[in-house]
Design an enzyme around this catalytic site. Sequence first.
Site, PDB file in Angstrom:
ATOM      1  N   CYS A 176       0.846  -1.307  -0.573  1.00  0.00           N
ATOM      2  CA  CYS A 176       0.258   0.184   0.128  1.00  0.00           C
ATOM      3  C   CYS A 176       1.280   1.442  -0.177  1.00  0.00           C
ATOM      4  CB  CYS A 176      -0.319  -0.288   1.571  1.00  0.00           C
ATOM      5  SG  CYS A 176      -2.837   0.929   0.968  1.00  0.00           S
ATOM      6  N   HIS A 235      -3.812  -5.730   1.004  1.00  0.00           N
ATOM      7  CA  HIS A 235      -3.096  -5.844   2.020  1.00  0.00           C
ATOM      8  C   HIS A 235      -2.516  -6.897   2.602  1.00  0.00           C
ATOM      9  CE1 HIS A 235      -1.955  -1.697   4.140  1.00  0.00           C
ATOM     10  NE2 HIS A 235      -3.132  -1.007   3.536  1.00  0.00           N
ATOM     11  N   GLU A 252      -1.323  -8.620   5.459  1.00  0.00           N
ATOM     12  CA  GLU A 252      -1.395  -8.698   6.153  1.00  0.00           C
ATOM     13  C   GLU A 252      -2.292  -8.631   6.803  1.00  0.00           C
ATOM     14  OE1 GLU A 252      -1.090  -4.263   5.717  1.00  0.00           O
ATOM     15  OE2 GLU A 252      -0.624  -6.196   4.821  1.00  0.00           O
TER      16      GLU A 252
END
Length: 225
Positions: free
Chosen positions: A85, A202, A204
């Site tokens: 990002c 994302h 994560e």
Amino acid sequence: MTIAVIQFGGSNCDRDSVQALASLGFDAELVWHEDGLPEDVDGVVLPGGFSYGDYLRAGAMAARSPIMAEVREAASEGTPVLGICNGAQIGCESSLTPGAFTTNESARFQCEHVHLRVENANTPWTSQYDEGEVVELPIAHGEGRYEISDDRLDELEAEDRILFKYCDENGEVTPEANPNGSKHSVAGVTGENDHVAVMMPHPERATLSDLGRTDGQGVLTGFAE
């Protein structure tokens, strides 16, 4: 294996990245950008957030922090680097990867889950997937539209440097499935060597089973490749 998660002023996905990496067995540590890159790191994450409030351009100021020269040097020596990002914006701004991320076609901040098609499964970041596989990851950005010249994009396509493209749940790349207007629906690319990569979604945030999805685990395990 120690992964350095670089913190800039305005980073806000740094601790998410540390927790996700730790859940996969990595030793991840937060590194404040002014402190420099530790000598013993085995990988680097440039995390999401709003470094320096996205002034000038998203990622432009963080890309000029002295630590990024160290990150580029480490990358040139084979250290894996992943920008996520805002970290993807920083990666492009610091010439780790080609192209740029700019204002969404909608001119709005978009926070939603999207489908991605794996374009090249022969990289550290995608080796846990099959080519053409569809995964679901969250996005949260206002400047996620990938832009690059047509000629340069053709080169990236020919060199298999596209990691993911936005698609629908069936793997079809369509304008409707493209959340931000990225050219050719590109969601992630590699640098000149595939141990360096940036992506707008994302992983994560889709690693811990408590959060409902684990499609992002395959990306982060790339640090072990």
